[in-house]
Motif scaffolding. Structure first.
Motif, short mmCIF file in Angstrom:
data_model
loop_
_atom_site.label_atom_id
_atom_site.label_comp_id
_atom_site.label_asym_id
_atom_site.label_seq_id
_atom_site.Cartn_x
_atom_site.Cartn_y
_atom_site.Cartn_z
N ARG A 47 0.61 -1.14 -0.07
CA ARG A 47 0.09 0.34 -0.16
C ARG A 47 1.16 0.95 -0.38
N PHE A 48 2.01 0.90 -0.08
CA PHE A 48 3.45 2.37 0.05
C PHE A 48 4.15 2.61 0.05
N ALA A 49 4.11 3.35 -0.42
CA ALA A 49 5.81 3.53 -1.22
C ALA A 49 7.48 3.90 -0.90
N ALA A 50 7.48 4.52 0.66
CA ALA A 50 7.90 4.39 1.60
C ALA A 50 7.60 5.15 2.62
N ALA A 51 8.31 5.74 3.88
CA ALA A 51 7.82 5.74 5.30
C ALA A 51 9.14 6.17 5.93
N ALA A 52 8.29 7.30 6.96
CA ALA A 52 9.46 8.39 7.70
C ALA A 52 9.12 8.41 8.66
N PRO A 53 9.19 7.37 9.80
CA PRO A 53 9.10 7.24 11.49
C PRO A 53 10.45 8.70 12.20
N TYR A 54 9.45 9.33 12.48
CA TYR A 54 10.38 9.91 13.37
C TYR A 54 10.36 9.58 15.29
N ALA A 55 11.76 9.71 16.31
CA ALA A 55 11.59 9.70 17.45
C ALA A 55 10.38 7.89 17.53
N GLY A 56 10.53 7.46 16.32
CA GLY A 56 9.39 6.26 16.59
C GLY A 56 10.30 4.66 17.01
N PRO A 57 9.92 4.53 18.40
CA PRO A 57 10.02 2.68 18.84
C PRO A 57 9.84 1.83 18.17
N VAL A 58 10.71 0.96 17.90
CA VAL A 58 10.73 -0.65 17.11
C VAL A 58 9.62 -1.22 17.20
N THR A 59 9.04 -1.03 18.25
CA THR A 59 8.02 -1.96 18.70
C THR A 59 7.27 -1.23 19.57
N THR A 168 8.39 5.62 -6.16
CA THR A 168 6.54 4.96 -6.21
C THR A 168 6.95 3.95 -5.73
N ARG A 169 5.54 3.34 -5.49
CA ARG A 169 5.41 2.20 -5.29
C ARG A 169 5.01 1.22 -6.50
N PRO A 170 5.58 0.05 -6.16
CA PRO A 170 5.70 -0.53 -7.27
C PRO A 170 4.19 -1.87 -7.31
N LEU A 171 3.31 -1.40 -8.57
CA LEU A 171 2.38 -2.29 -8.43
C LEU A 171 2.72 -3.62 -8.38
N ASN A 172 3.22 -4.58 -8.94
CA ASN A 172 3.54 -5.82 -9.49
C ASN A 172 5.40 -5.54 -9.02
N PRO A 173 6.06 -6.43 -8.65
CA PRO A 173 7.50 -6.09 -8.58
C PRO A 173 7.47 -7.48 -8.99
N ALA A 174 8.94 -8.03 -9.29
CA ALA A 174 9.34 -8.86 -9.44
C ALA A 174 9.29 -10.73 -8.30
N HIS A 175 10.71 -9.59 -7.36
CA HIS A 175 10.14 -10.38 -6.36
C HIS A 175 9.80 -9.86 -4.78
N VAL A 176 9.31 -10.85 -4.30
CA VAL A 176 8.11 -10.69 -2.76
C VAL A 176 8.97 -11.02 -2.03
N THR A 177 8.93 -10.60 -1.36
CA THR A 177 9.03 -11.05 0.49
C THR A 177 8.28 -10.76 1.57
#
Length: 545
Positions: A47-59, A168-177
Motif C-alpha cells: 500500500r505504501f511507497a515509502a515511510a518516515a518514522p520520527y522518534a519512533g519506537p520499533v515496538t 513510487t510504489r511498485p504494483l507488481n514487483p518481480a520479487h516479493v518477500t
C-alpha cells in the motif's frame, strides 16, 4: 486493537472520497506514530511507497537494543532491560524488527535524536542495522542532542518528504518477500481491543496471498518468491548519504543508509513463463499468475523450495483443469473458481499445461494511462492517453479508440489511433466551461467492447493584467492588457475596470488582442492608475501591477 480498525475504516473512506495517486501514498508519524509508520508498512507493504518514522519506537513501547536469554525475568512494572511496555502492549511480540523483510520495496527515512529520553536511540540504531543486513533501501538520520520532542518543535520534516517522494510504489514487483508472524498478529488483534474478537489475517502482499503458517498460534510463515516473467533489473546496494543539513531542518544530522544502483556488470535475464519461491513454516500459499506476468494459456512452471508439506494455490483463471506434473510425475490437483490447488510434500518442480481445447476469445481492454491528464485549465492543451490490449494482454496497434468528454457544456467525442505499443494519444484543447467532467475511452471489435472512465476537472484559466500610460496632456490614455497566464495570448471581450488613486472611474472592453483603452478625465491624468479584471466563468480575476 480498535485503533487498527480505525485505520482500515479511514483508509477505505479516503480512497472512496478523494482521487488518490495509488503509487504515491506515504506514511509518517512521530513517537507512537513512528511505530505506526513501521507497523503499517510491514503489515501492508503493497500500500505504501515509502515511510518516515520520527522518534519512533520499533515496538509498541520501546526496545533498548538488548536481548538475551532470561531478560524477561528481570521485569519490573512492565519493563525489562530489553523492552519498555506502553499502553498495555506486548513489546516483545510487537517488535517490528522481526518482520523487516517485508520492507523490501518500502524505503525508510528514520529520524532520531541521540538524547531521546523516551525512545532509546540504541534500539532504533539496531533497527537500522537490520535494514543494512537485509540490504534494503533506507536512510538513518541521527540528530546529535535532539530529544524526543525536538523534531515537532524545530523541524518542518521537509527532508523526510523529499526522500520519500523520490520513490513510487511498485504494483507488481518481480520479487516479493513477506513474513507472517502469528504472535505479532495476535498482539495486533488483542492489545487495546477491549475484548472485541478482532481478526485481521495479515497474509498477503502484491501477487501473493493466503499465506498460512504451519503453526497457527506461535508460527512464523515466510515467503520469498520471484516471477521470472517480470523485469527484475539487478542492483547493487551501495552506501547512501547526503549533506548534514537541509532546508526546513534546524539542527544538523548524520546520515547512514543504503541505496540501490543499477548493476552495470549484470546481464539481463531472458523472461521465462514461470516463478520461483522459497517457503518456511508455510502450509498454504496462493500466487496470481496474471499479476506475475505469467501467461496461463501457455505451459508455466514453478520451482518450489519448502521445509514441509504445502498446498500451492495457483490462480490462472482457468475454465478447464490443466494437466499438472510435480517432479516429472502426474500430480493430483483440484480446480475451483479458476484456482488450481496442488499438494506438495517437499522441494518440487511443478509444470502446468493448459487444456488443448478450442481457444476462448476474450474481449480487448482499454485503460487510461498514468500519463493521461486528469485536469487542466480552460483554453490549455492537455494530453489524453489510453492503452488498448487484446484479451491476452498484447498491444492492439492501428486501432481506433474513441474518447468522449461529458459535463456542463454537453459532450464532445473524437478518435485517436493506437501506435505499435497500443497507445492512443491526442492533444485536447479545453474549450469547455470550467467544472467537473467525465472522460471515457472506448473500443469495440468482433470479440467484444471495452471502456474506461475517469473523472476530469477543467479549471479556470489564470490571467495576467498589465496597464500602461500612453500620450501626454489631453492625449493621455491608459491601456490595459489582459492575457492568458500560460500562453500570453490576449483575451478578448472582457470588461476591465480602471481606477485612479484607488477609485473606480470607468470601464472598457478588451479587443481581439486583449487590450482595453480608457481615456481618463483631465483631473485624473496624473493619478496613480490601476486596472482590474473581476474574473468570469472561464478566467480567474487579476489586477494590474
Amino acid at each position: 486493537g480498535k485503533g487498527h480498525v480505525d485505520f482500515l475504516e479511514v483508509w477505505a473512506d479516503v480512497f472512496d472520497t478523494f482521487e488518490i495517486q495509488r503509487d504515491r501514498v506515504y506514511v509518517t508519524g512521530h513517537s507512537m506514530g513512528g511505530w505506526g509508520s513501521y507497523l503499517l508498512t510491514l503489515l501492508y507493504p503493497d500500500r505504501f511507497a515509502a515511510a518516515a518514522p520520527y522518534a519512533g519506537p520499533v515496538t509498541q513501547g520501546a526496545w533498548t537494543g538488548l536481548d538475551f536469554e532470561g531478560c524477561d525475568e528481570f521485569e519490573f512494572d512492565g519493563n525489562t532491560p530489553c523492552y519498555i511496555e506502553a499502553n498495555g502492549s506486548i513489546p516483545r511480540d510487537q517488535h517490528t524488527r522481526k518482520i523487516l523483510e517485508n520492507s523490501l520495496h518500502v524505503p525508510y527515512a528514520i529520524m532520531h535524536g541521540t538524547s531521546d529520553e523516551l525512545v532509546p536511540y540504541s534500539g532504533v540504531a539496531r533497527q537500522a542495522e537490520r535494514l543494512f543486513e537485509l540490504r534494503h533501501r533506507f536512510r538513518f538520520y541521527t540528530y546529535p542532542g535532539y530529544e524526543h520532542y525536538s523534531h515537532p518543535i524545530m523541524d518542518q520534516w521537509s527532508e523526510a518528504a523529499r526522500y520519500m517522494h523520490s520513490f513510487t510504489r511498485p504494483l507488481n514487483p518481480a520479487h516479493v518477500t513477506y513474513k507472517r508472524d502469528m504472535p505479532f498478529e495476535t498482539a495486533t488483534e488483542t492489545v487495546q481491543s477491549d475484548g472485541l474478537p478482532l481478526n485481521f489475517d495479515f497474509d498477503s502482499a502484491y501477487w501473493m496471498s493466503e499465506l498460512t503458517p504451519t503453526d497457527p498460534v506461535r508460527g512464523v510463515a515466510f515467503f520469498d518468491g520471484a516471477s521470472l516473467a517480470l523485469d527484475n533489473p539487478a542492483h547493487l546496494a551501495a552506501p547512501d548519504t547526503g549533506a548534514p543539513t537541509s532546508p526546513g531542518t534546524t539542527g544538523p544530522y548524520v546520515i547512514t543508509g543504503l541505496q540501490w544502483l543499477a548493476d552495470p556488470t549484470a546481464t539481463p535475464a531472458e523472461p521465462e513463463n514461470g516463478f520461483e519461491a522459497t517457503l518456511e513454516g508455510v502450509s498454504k500459499v496462493r500466487v496470481d499468475l496474471a499479476r506475475m506476468g505469467i501467461d496461463a494459456t501457455k505451459t508455466s512452471f514453478g520451482r518450489i523450495t519448502t521445509d514441509g508439506p504445502l498446498t500451492l494455490r495457483v490462480d490462472g483463471d482457468w475454465t478447464a483443469a490443466p494437466s499438472v506434473t510435480v517432479n516429472g510425475e502426474t500430480a493430483t490437483a483440484q480446480l475451483e473458481g479458476g484456482v488450481l490447488s496442488v499438494p506438495l510434500s517437499s522441494d518440487s518442480l511443478i509444470v502446468i499445461t493448459p487444456d488443448d481445447g478450442p481457444p476462448v476469445e476474450t474481449p480487448p481492454v482499454v485503460a487510461f494511462t498514468e500519463g493521461s491528464a486528469r485536469a487542466g485549465q480552460h483554453s490549455d492543451n492537455v494530453t489524453i492517453e489510453a492503452l488498448l490490449v487484446d484479451g491476452a494482454g498484447a498491444a492492439l496497434a492501428n486501432a481506433p479508440v474513441t474518447f468522449e468528454l461529458t459535463g456542463a457544456d454537453g459532450s464532445r467525442s473524437w478518435t485517436a489511433t493506437t501506435d505499435d505499443a497500443g497507445l492512443a494519444s491526442s492533444i485536447l484543447t479545453l474549450a469547455e466551461t470550467p467544472g467537473a467532467y467525465t472522460l471515457e475511452a472506448s473500443y469495440a471489435d468482433e470479440t467484444g467492447a471495452t471502456a474506461d472512465t475517469i473523472d476530469f476537472e477543467i479549471l479556470k484559466e489564470d490571467t495576467n493584467l498589465t496597464i500602461a500610460t500612453q500620450g501626454k496632456g489631453s492625449k493621455t490614455t491608459w491601456v490595459a492588457t489582459l492575457s492568458d497566464a500560460d500562453s500570453a495570448a490576449g483575451i478578448a471581450g472582457r470588461t476591465i475596470e480602471f481606477y485612479a488613486d484607488g477609485t473606480q472611474i470607468g470601464t472598457a472592453t478588451t479587443t481581439a488582442d486583449g487590450t482595453a483603452t480608457f481615456t481618463p478625465p483631465p483631473r485624473n491624468r496624473n493619478a496613480t492608475s490601476q486596472a482590474r479584471f473581476t474574473g468570469d466563468d472561464h478566467y480567474t480575476a487579476s489586477t494590474s501591477r
